[in-house]
Write a protein that holds these residues in place. Structure first.
Motif, PDB file in Angstrom:
ATOM      1  N   LEU A  30       0.818  -1.215   0.000  1.00  0.00           N
ATOM      2  CA  LEU A  30       0.000   0.000   0.000  1.00  0.00           C
ATOM      3  C   LEU A  30       0.849   1.261   0.000  1.00  0.00           C
ATOM      4  N   GLY A  31       1.880   1.269   0.826  1.00  0.00           N
ATOM      5  CA  GLY A  31       2.651   2.496   1.005  1.00  0.00           C
ATOM      6  C   GLY A  31       3.898   2.590   0.168  1.00  0.00           C
ATOM      7  N   GLY A  32       4.369   1.444  -0.362  1.00  0.00           N
ATOM      8  CA  GLY A  32       5.631   1.452  -1.085  1.00  0.00           C
ATOM      9  C   GLY A  32       5.637   2.338  -2.311  1.00  0.00           C
ATOM     10  N   VAL A  33       4.478   2.524  -2.931  1.00  0.00           N
ATOM     11  CA  VAL A  33       4.416   3.306  -4.161  1.00  0.00           C
ATOM     12  C   VAL A  33       3.963   4.742  -3.910  1.00  0.00           C
ATOM     13  N   ILE A  34       3.537   5.034  -2.674  1.00  0.00           N
ATOM     14  CA  ILE A  34       3.104   6.394  -2.331  1.00  0.00           C
ATOM     15  C   ILE A  34       4.330   7.171  -1.868  1.00  0.00           C
ATOM     16  N   GLY A  35       4.855   8.020  -2.739  1.00  0.00           N
ATOM     17  CA  GLY A  35       6.087   8.721  -2.408  1.00  0.00           C
ATOM     18  C   GLY A  35       6.074  10.162  -2.859  1.00  0.00           C
ATOM     19  N   ALA A  36       7.281  10.717  -2.950  1.00  0.00           N
ATOM     20  CA  ALA A  36       7.413  12.121  -3.341  1.00  0.00           C
ATOM     21  C   ALA A  36       6.890  12.361  -4.747  1.00  0.00           C
ATOM     22  N   GLY A  37       6.922  11.318  -5.589  1.00  0.00           N
ATOM     23  CA  GLY A  37       6.379  11.458  -6.936  1.00  0.00           C
ATOM     24  C   GLY A  37       4.912  11.827  -6.941  1.00  0.00           C
ATOM     25  N   LEU A  38       4.175  11.359  -5.944  1.00  0.00           N
ATOM     26  CA  LEU A  38       2.761  11.717  -5.815  1.00  0.00           C
ATOM     27  C   LEU A  38       2.612  13.059  -5.108  1.00  0.00           C
ATOM     28  N   PHE A  39       3.257  13.212  -3.959  1.00  0.00           N
ATOM     29  CA  PHE A  39       3.047  14.392  -3.131  1.00  0.00           C
ATOM     30  C   PHE A  39       3.572  15.675  -3.767  1.00  0.00           C
ATOM     31  N   VAL A  40       4.643  15.575  -4.551  1.00  0.00           N
ATOM     32  CA  VAL A  40       5.228  16.762  -5.173  1.00  0.00           C
ATOM     33  C   VAL A  40       5.159  16.685  -6.696  1.00  0.00           C
ATOM     34  N   GLY A  41       5.575  15.557  -7.266  1.00  0.00           N
ATOM     35  CA  GLY A  41       5.665  15.424  -8.714  1.00  0.00           C
ATOM     36  C   GLY A  41       4.349  15.518  -9.450  1.00  0.00           C
ATOM     37  N   SER A  42       3.229  15.286  -8.753  1.00  0.00           N
ATOM     38  CA  SER A  42       1.923  15.335  -9.415  1.00  0.00           C
ATOM     39  C   SER A  42       1.606  16.731  -9.935  1.00  0.00           C
ATOM     40  N   GLY A  43       2.251  17.750  -9.390  1.00  0.00           N
ATOM     41  CA  GLY A  43       2.021  19.111  -9.869  1.00  0.00           C
ATOM     42  C   GLY A  43       2.378  19.270 -11.337  1.00  0.00           C
ATOM     43  N   ALA A  44       3.403  18.551 -11.813  1.00  0.00           N
ATOM     44  CA  ALA A  44       3.803  18.625 -13.218  1.00  0.00           C
ATOM     45  C   ALA A  44       2.716  18.042 -14.112  1.00  0.00           C
ATOM     46  N   PHE A 254      -6.207   5.769  -4.214  1.00  0.00           N
ATOM     47  CA  PHE A 254      -5.485   6.856  -3.562  1.00  0.00           C
ATOM     48  C   PHE A 254      -5.011   7.892  -4.579  1.00  0.00           C
ATOM     49  N   TYR A 255      -4.417   7.420  -5.665  1.00  0.00           N
ATOM     50  CA  TYR A 255      -3.860   8.328  -6.668  1.00  0.00           C
ATOM     51  C   TYR A 255      -4.954   9.098  -7.399  1.00  0.00           C
ATOM     52  N   VAL A 256      -5.899   8.354  -7.986  1.00  0.00           N
ATOM     53  CA  VAL A 256      -6.951   9.006  -8.764  1.00  0.00           C
ATOM     54  C   VAL A 256      -7.838   9.852  -7.852  1.00  0.00           C
ATOM     55  N   GLY A 257      -8.143   9.337  -6.658  1.00  0.00           N
ATOM     56  CA  GLY A 257      -8.959  10.102  -5.713  1.00  0.00           C
ATOM     57  C   GLY A 257      -8.302  11.398  -5.302  1.00  0.00           C
ATOM     58  N   SER A 258      -6.999  11.346  -5.025  1.00  0.00           N
ATOM     59  CA  SER A 258      -6.266  12.559  -4.654  1.00  0.00           C
ATOM     60  C   SER A 258      -6.316  13.599  -5.758  1.00  0.00           C
ATOM     61  N   MET A 259      -6.062  13.158  -6.993  1.00  0.00           N
ATOM     62  CA  MET A 259      -6.067  14.106  -8.109  1.00  0.00           C
ATOM     63  C   MET A 259      -7.452  14.720  -8.311  1.00  0.00           C
ATOM     64  N   GLN A 271      -1.746  25.342 -10.004  1.00  0.00           N
ATOM     65  CA  GLN A 271      -0.679  24.385  -9.727  1.00  0.00           C
ATOM     66  C   GLN A 271       0.549  24.676 -10.584  1.00  0.00           C
ATOM     67  N   ARG A 272       1.701  24.351 -10.033  1.00  0.00           N
ATOM     68  CA  ARG A 272       2.964  24.547 -10.739  1.00  0.00           C
ATOM     69  C   ARG A 272       3.843  23.309 -10.563  1.00  0.00           C
ATOM     70  N   ALA A 273       4.591  22.984 -11.613  1.00  0.00           N
ATOM     71  CA  ALA A 273       5.534  21.867 -11.524  1.00  0.00           C
ATOM     72  C   ALA A 273       6.573  22.153 -10.450  1.00  0.00           C
ATOM     73  N   GLY A 274       6.885  21.140  -9.630  1.00  0.00           N
ATOM     74  CA  GLY A 274       7.877  21.296  -8.574  1.00  0.00           C
ATOM     75  C   GLY A 274       7.307  21.753  -7.250  1.00  0.00           C
ATOM     76  N   LEU A 275       6.048  22.198  -7.241  1.00  0.00           N
ATOM     77  CA  LEU A 275       5.387  22.606  -6.004  1.00  0.00           C
ATOM     78  C   LEU A 275       4.291  21.600  -5.668  1.00  0.00           C
ATOM     79  N   SER A 276       4.150  21.285  -4.396  1.00  0.00           N
ATOM     80  CA  SER A 276       3.189  20.271  -3.994  1.00  0.00           C
ATOM     81  C   SER A 276       1.757  20.791  -4.108  1.00  0.00           C
ATOM     82  N   PRO A 277       0.918  20.157  -4.939  1.00  0.00           N
ATOM     83  CA  PRO A 277      -0.489  20.568  -5.011  1.00  0.00           C
ATOM     84  C   PRO A 277      -1.231  20.273  -3.715  1.00  0.00           C
ATOM     85  N   TYR A 278      -0.726  19.328  -2.933  1.00  0.00           N
ATOM     86  CA  TYR A 278      -1.346  18.997  -1.649  1.00  0.00           C
ATOM     87  C   TYR A 278      -1.232  20.177  -0.687  1.00  0.00           C
ATOM     88  N   VAL A 279      -0.067  20.823  -0.687  1.00  0.00           N
ATOM     89  CA  VAL A 279       0.126  21.983   0.188  1.00  0.00           C
ATOM     90  C   VAL A 279      -0.836  23.105  -0.204  1.00  0.00           C
TER      91      VAL A 279
END
Length: 463
Positions: A30-44, A254-259, A271-279
């Motif tokens: 569940l958690g192994g694939v939830i990383g910085a790529g989601l929390f930050v990289g999703s902005g791109a 988790f991924y699709v729901g978050s987006m 949103q901007r690339a490199g900035l966390s959309p979650y924040v």
């Protein structure tokens, strides 16, 4: 090329400890694939696809889910610490097992440097007096020690890391839903305004969706470690089946729901690339210190990935050594007190990891950038070999060991072919993108080099 060994031959018993529990494996999935790529990289992805990033994640996530289902089928039937490297050798020959194993190992130890450096930057922001290199050294030493001791220590680290990440996602989804409904203080119902305004749901057309897929597909890398870790549980076949079943759909959720929450609560243009959309979302709904809270989550996600990559790389090179594809000296396993840990394999992986970190700190825009580009598309090559291996092994297993197929790929072989076509399409699309093209070409070069070495070994082995 040498023929692959028959699949009905028993999988050799490995001298590794069975210290991982089902809860470790499930949470790792569940958690192994939830990383910085989601929390930050999703902005791109949001920046190029707009609200349609939801479709991009759905496409990329479905592709990853199909690959994991195939990998789960093979791992449940033939659990091994080398996972897909062992499967590729059995299906396609020694050259395939050698190639995919070394490529995956190289990818993990290079990415490990990125994670360690990024975590050190966050730590430096909290404690400016601590130099970045010192933080990197501290992280590497801590996780090296954890991986040199009993495997259950790795499992416990990952269990709690993953628990925090999953809890953060669930809390975000809950807060986002309340914000959409206007239930939170000082908020009004959002409705569908942000999904349909500012260019509509597809502001950049389907080209934007395709660009979004290229931006987000690699965020799903990391699930493969589950099938590697399954070999160190008491009942590998049952454990990997349960972990794969529970992980793939929930991760997609988790991924699709978050987006969906992100692009519904705020306009995609915010949103901007490199900035966390979650924040940005948490700030907009009045969550205090949202930036620092998310920094903590990203920090944990990076350390979790570092730990998992060190574990995965050590087991992969250990498996290669077992099959004579890496130096035999790496087969040394600790005794009873160490609970069957391949310490030399851990040290070999972390040694190259230290070199990668040093290159990242000294020459991030030259030497290390070339290394990073050389593994940029390797994940797609690995997934492709997983699909090709499953095509051949499934037929053999149906003939020779049908009882071993406790977890089956859906709609075989049609979805397997669809997955292969999807992976090839992503690679071809990457060649049309100026940034991604460099990664594909460098990764293709690294793959060609490994294949040449594998071919030379095969020729030398012939009588």
């Amino acid at each position: 090329m040498r023929d692959a060994p028959p699949t009905h031959s028993p999988v050799p018993s490995e001298p590794l400890a069975h210290g991982l529990k089902q809860r470790h494996l499930t949470m790792l999935g569940l958690g192994g694939v939830i990383g910085a790529g989601l929390f930050v990289g999703s902005g791109a992805g949001i920046a190029v696809a707009g609200p349609a990033v939801v479709v991009s994640y759905l496409i990329a996530g479905t592709l990853a889910m199909l690959v994991m289902r195939m990998l789960g089928e093979m791992s449940a039937a033939m659990p091994a610490s080398g996972s897909f490297s062992v499967h590729a050798e059995r299906a396609l020959g020694r050259w395939a097992g050698f190639s995919v194993g070394w490529l995956y190992w190289f990818m993990l130890v290079v990415v490990l440097a990125v994670e360690a450096t990024a975590a050190a930057r966050i730590a430096h922001g909290w404690v400016p007096a601590m130099d970045q290199w010192l933080s990197v050294l501290l992280f590497m030493v801590v996780f090296t020690v954890a991986n040199l001791t009993a495997v259950k220590n790795f499992g416990e680290f990952e269990f709690w890391f993953a628990s925090l990440k999953v809890a953060a996602i669930v809390a975000f989804l809950a807060l986002g839903l309340l914000a959409v409904l206007g239930v939170l203080p000082d908020t009004d119902p959002v409705g569908l305004t942000n999904l349909t305004g500012r260019g509509g749901f597809l502001p950049n057309g389907w080209d934007g969706v395709v660009s979004g897929v290229l931006s987000v597909v690699f965020a799903f890398g990391g699930l493969e470690v589950v099938t590697i870790a399954a070999a160190e549980t008491d009942d590998p076949a049952r454990a990997v089946g349960r972990a794969v079943r529970s992980a793939v759909v929930r991760i997609l959720f988790f991924y699709v729901g978050s987006m969906l929450v992100i692009v519904t609560v705020l306009p995609w243009t915010a949103q901007r690339a490199g900035l966390s959309p979650y924040v940005k979302v948490l700030d907009s709904i009045g969550v205090p210190s949202a930036g620092q809270l998310m920094n903590i989550v990203v920090f944990v996600a990076l350390l979790s990935a570092l730990n998992a990559n060190l574990y995965g790389s050590s087991r992969m090179i250990f498996s290669l050594a077992e099959r004579g594809e890496a130096p035999r000296g790496l087969l040394k396993v600790s005794g009873a007190r160490g609970a069957g840990v391949p310490r030399r394999a851990v040290l070999a992986s972390v040694a190259f990891g230290f070199v990668s970190v040093l290159l990242n700190l000294l020459w991030p825009d030259t030497v290390f950038l070339y290394m990073l580009n050389s593994v940029g598309a390797v994940l797609l090559f690995v997934w492709g070999l997983i699909a090709a291996s499953q095509l051949r092994l499934r037929r053999r297993l149906e003939r020779e060991a049908p009882d071993a197929l406790t977890l089956r790929m859906w709609l075989f072989p049609y979805l397997t072919w669809v997955t292969l076509a999807g992976l090839l399409t992503v690679l071809l699309l990457m060649l049309t993108d100026d940034v991604a093209r460099t990664q594909v070409l460098w990764s293709a070069g690294a793959t060609a080099l490994v294949l040449l070495v594998a071919g030379a070994r095969e020729l030398r082995a012939k009588p």
